[in-house]
Structure formats: C-alpha cells, structure tokens
Design a protein around this motif. Sequence first.
Motif, PDB file in Angstrom:
ATOM      1  N   ALA A  29       4.813   8.190   6.471  1.00 58.87           N
ATOM      2  CA  ALA A  29       5.060   7.457   5.227  1.00 58.87           C
ATOM      3  C   ALA A  29       4.858   5.968   5.482  1.00 58.87           C
ATOM      4  N   PRO A  30       4.121   5.266   4.629  1.00 56.21           N
ATOM      5  CA  PRO A  30       3.850   3.840   4.850  1.00 56.21           C
ATOM      6  C   PRO A  30       5.107   2.992   4.936  1.00 56.21           C
ATOM      7  N   GLU A  31       6.127   3.322   4.148  1.00 53.51           N
ATOM      8  CA  GLU A  31       7.331   2.491   4.157  1.00 53.51           C
ATOM      9  C   GLU A  31       8.112   2.634   5.464  1.00 53.51           C
ATOM     10  N   ILE A  32       7.878   3.756   6.175  1.00 53.23           N
ATOM     11  CA  ILE A  32       8.590   3.973   7.442  1.00 53.23           C
ATOM     12  C   ILE A  32       7.856   3.288   8.602  1.00 53.23           C
ATOM     13  N   ALA A  33       6.538   3.345   8.574  1.00 51.54           N
ATOM     14  CA  ALA A  33       5.754   2.849   9.709  1.00 51.54           C
ATOM     15  C   ALA A  33       4.784   1.761   9.270  1.00 51.54           C
ATOM     16  N   GLU A  34       5.278   0.787   8.509  1.00 53.03           N
ATOM     17  CA  GLU A  34       4.398  -0.267   8.001  1.00 53.03           C
ATOM     18  C   GLU A  34       3.763  -1.067   9.134  1.00 53.03           C
ATOM     19  N   ARG A  35       4.568  -1.458  10.134  1.00 54.13           N
ATOM     20  CA  ARG A  35       4.035  -2.245  11.241  1.00 54.13           C
ATOM     21  C   ARG A  35       3.016  -1.432  12.050  1.00 54.13           C
TER      22      ARG A  35
END
Length: 699
Positions: free
Chosen positions: A351-357
């Motif tokens: 999920a992008p919000e979990i692994a944005e970096r």
Amino acid sequence: MQTDLSHFHQVFFEEAGEHLATMESLLLALDVAAPDADDLNAIFRAAHSIKGGAGTFGFGDLTEVTHVLESLLDRLRNRELGPTSEMIDVFLKAGDVLSAQLAGHRDAAHVDPSAAEAIIRRLRELASTTQTTAADAAPASEAISAAAGRFSITYTPNATGVGTSGETATNLLAELAGLGEATLLTEEFEPGRFRYVFTVATGADEARIREIFDFVALPEELHLEHGGAAGIEACAAAAADDDGFGFFDDAPGCPAEPDPGYGFFTALPVVEDPDPGYGFFEPLPQPPAEIAQSAPAPAPEPRKPTVKAADKAAADSSIRVSVEKVDHMINLVGELVITQAMLAQTVGGLAPEIAERLFNGMAQLERNTRDLQDTVMSIRMMPMSFVFSRYPRVVRDLANQLGKDVALVTEGEATELDKGLIEKIVDPLTHLVRNSLDHGIELPERRIAAGKSPRGTVTLRAAHQGGNIVIEVQDDGAGLRREKLLAKARERGMAVPDAMSDQDVWMLIFAPGFSTAETVTDVSGRGVGMDVVKRNIDALNGRVEIASAPGIGTKVTIRLPLTLAILDGMSVGVGSEVFIVPLTYIVESFQPVGSDIRTISGTGQVVHVRGEYLPLVPLYQSFNLEPETRDPTRGIVVIVESASGRLALFVDRLLGQHQVVIKSMETNYRKVLGFAGATIMGDGRVALILDIAALAPRP
C-alpha cells in the motif's frame, strides 16, 4: 634483470593497426598534384611510430619494412621528391605487408618473407628512379659544399638487437643519405657480430642524426663525432694509403683503430679491385643508387610537434579497456536491471501510504538504473566511421581492376552502433559495395554515351531512425533490369509470375546461387555475395530493402537494431505464458470488431485495417497453447511489420512496455524457431522474445 615486454604486445598491435588505418586513409585522400604538407607529415609520423614500437619489441621484419618506407616518406615531406600515383600504390601495398606481419606476430603464425622483400625492393627502386628527377635535386659537389659539417657515427649493436642484421645497416645508410653524402664501413670483430661506421656530410645537426638511430640503437651502442675538415675524403685517402693492416688512425673524424685481434674493416659493398696484398681494407666505392645518393643537404627546419595539443588532450582523457571487461560490465548491469524489476514488482504489492519512502526510493533506483544502463551501453557504441573507413581502399582497388572511375561518398560517419553489430555488418557491406561497382556502375564510355559523368558515385550513408540504425548503399549506375532478373529466375527453375511487384523482383538477387554475371570472375559470378548479405542481416534481427530505377541507380537499405544486448519491448499474454514483442516492429494495437475479421477458405483469417487486409496470426496456435479466448474481438490484435510485410498478432492481453535484457537462446539452449532470444521478467519468470520474421505465414 630483463623487463618482460610481452604483456605490452597487444597494445602495440592495436596502436599499429590504428596507425596503418590512418596511413591508408590519408594516402587515399592525398592529392598527388598538390599534396598537403600536414598530410605528408601525418603519414610519415604513422610509419615512424610503427617502426619505433616494432624496434622496442624486437619485431625486426616490421622495422626493416617501415625503415625503408619511412625513408622515402621523409624525402616526400621534405620536398626532395614529388608523390606519384605509382608511389601511392606501393605505399598501400607496403601497408598490406605490415598488416600481414602484425597478424603473424599477434597470432604466432608464419609469414612468408618474400612479400616484405619484394616491397622493400620496390620502395628502393622508386627512390633510385625518382631521385634524379626531383625538381630541387642538385649535383653531389653542391651537396658537399653546402654541408656545414661532417660526422662519423660508430654503431655497435648488441648480440640480440635489431641492428644485428646487415639489412638494418643498409637501411640506416639510405636514411642518412637523405641528409647528405653518406658512406658505410663494416667490421666483424667477433664471429657473427659487426660494428658499423657511417660518415655523412650534411647541414643537419647532431640531434637530427641521432633521431635516425632512435628506434634501432640503444644509447650505449652509438658513438657520434663531428668529423671537422677531414671528413669523408680524408678517411677515404687514409684507407687508400693503408699499409696493409687497415689501421687508418691518421685522419681526424675517421673510425677508431680496430681491435688487436684484427677484426678488419671491410667495405660495404665489395668492390672489384680489393686492396693488394692483404685485402683487409678495400677502397670505399661510390654507394649504389638505392643506398647512397647525391642530393642537397636540406637546411634544418623547425620540426613540428608529433602530437597536436588537441590530440594529446584526447589521448590523456581516454583509456584502453578490453572488450571482455566491457561485456562483463554490461552483463552485470543487465542483472541489475532484472533485480530492479523484481524489486519494483514486489513493492508494487504494498500500500502506498504504508511504504511511501520505499516507493520514492524505488523510483529513484529505477531512474539511476536506467541512466547507468544507458551510460554502459554507450561504452560499446562506436561511430560508423570505423566501418566506412575500410571502403575507400576497396573502391579504389576494385575500380582500377574493373577499369572504372568511381568516387566514394560517405555520410553519417558519426552515427553510432553497437560494437558487436559493427563487426558483423562489415562483410554484408563489403558485398554490397563490390556489387555496386561490378554490376551497378558502368564503364566510363558507357556512362558518357548515356549522358552521365564518366565518374560514377557510390554513397554510404548511416542515420538513426527511432530505435534502429539505417545504413544505405547507393550507386548512380545502370540500375536493376526487371526483365533480366525474371529471365534469370526462370532459367534457374524459380516460379516467378509476370505480375510480381518490382520490390519482389529486386529481392530475387538475394536468392542462393542467383547471379546475373555473364562470366565467373574473381569479383562476381558465383551467386554467393548477396545471399550472404541477406542471411547475415536476418541473423542480426534486421531487414534489407532495395529500390532501383533503370539508368538511375540502385539503393540498398539495411535496418538494424542499435544493440544486441538490450531492447525495448511490449510484453503480451497468451494463456499463462508471457512473450516479448520488440517495440521496433510494432505499428499499433487495437481490439477489432466483428466486421474487421474475414475468413479465407483454406488460408485462415485476415483483419481489415484502413483498407488493407492483413493475415491474422493467433499466437496460441503457433505455440500450441490454451488461450483465454479464441475470439479475436475479445482479445487484442498487435500490428507488426517485418521484412516480408505487415501481419496481425492475436494475443489475449497487453501487459506493459519495458526494457528487457536479451539472453541468447543458442548460448544457453539451442536455436528455437519463432524466437529471437529470452529474458528474465521482474517476477523471475523466463519470457521468450518473438522473432517476428519467422512468424509470418508462408505462402
């Protein structure tokens, strides 16, 4: 402790090859009527550099040829002689001899010395026959009177040096004779070992004389003295008054007293009337025409630097790297690309919000990987000038052989192509150029009768078009004759209807064994040249096209991928399998409607695209797979263009566009019909790369 120079040999072979290529290109472009001084100097420097390297590594055969060649080139650049067409021919043949000698040393193979002996003899003949006709030649007496000094040079080569050959001493004498009046005495002071004593009357300085010996003699082997007023005449007189033991120690500037063991000096060459009594010393004769010469001693002139500032800067900013190291680096970058694709696919499931970096880091990694890949690939890219530079000599020699007047024009030499492709394109281009000269360009009288210039033109052209490189070989000759080609095809039993298109008729010349030559010669007539062109281009995943007009000329166009290592491709799904379609073949893709599909009895299906019906090739049938759908209107049609025309590939779905690293099928398994290679996808699966030309339906 002796230094082992063998590990430097490869560098010398490469540099010598470059010097020979430079010499050849400059000689072919040289205007005999008005030679450019810079070009003459550059040709001389190339020969001088080869001689220097050969002397360093002890390649005596190379040293002897380049020494004689350099001597004649030195007289040309000093304006003592004027260049002629015959000289250019001999210089080019000397380059061929040097190339053969280089190959012999590189491959540890035997090279017949007769070719070198013949070219040395021919170079000396040129020197002896032209020296008396030089515009600025002067009598010997003027040369001596103009001399500012006389020198005595004693050269004692060691037992293993290149100077142990009497031929070397003769070559040195010939070069000294270019400075003024020169003579030579030789002494055998040990069995098989000689000491050479040269005397020269010249206006040149000591540095210029030492330069002649630079690449033959070690510093400790050479002793040079200024002879003063005694000079050559005094030495000769002393020799004539010899008391029987040959010790002429009366005249200043003459050779020193020989060793007590009576290693007597003998004149070179032998004269008819030897010294009476003991025969130890023989009067020094006038040297033969090919060795000694009476020419005015040229006034010392400022010598230009051998390396221009720009050339030196370029040399300082580059290094030599073996192709194996570059290929290994490209393989590692290819593996990095695959690993990056695997990571990207794994991260894509988060999920992008979990692994944005992590997403940002992967995006940066992808950009850096792409930049690294492009940079590494550019290392293997070489300009087409490396290929085109071979053909001025081919055109010149073949035109002379055929009695034709042909000019070669090159365009787009800076266009870059992968080194692997450059090496494989040389033979096809050579066949095409030879074919243009033999079959295309007419004899001068026929061109004049047709209202053309007597000089024909062959043009080599290269340019980038999309992801391909396009190479053209064009001539302004007679062009292809449709009727002659059809008649020749029928004569060979080929089924060729009269309604064949011109393009199909022109392509007949690529058939194995097909030739329109009336007689078999060493140039053409066996029908193998153009067949080789077609097979080689097909093997490189390229295609070839021909355009021709009678009386106007012929143009052969070759289209190749820029590299054989990495390609841009479209991944398509057929059932559970994934295939890669090279992007350069794709024209468009769409989902057809029912009215676009037509069935032809006994042939299969076609798809209607903008007024044209294209054969429909279901990939599931070609590879015996179970598809998701057999209905073209529920799948995707990909229009591709191959050498045989356009066709439509029916697949289940499009998966995406990306770069893929090509892995050879032949190297890792075997050749498989329908596939040009394989690659590893981001999920670790192997995907096969389609060979579009092999998928086209057979008529």
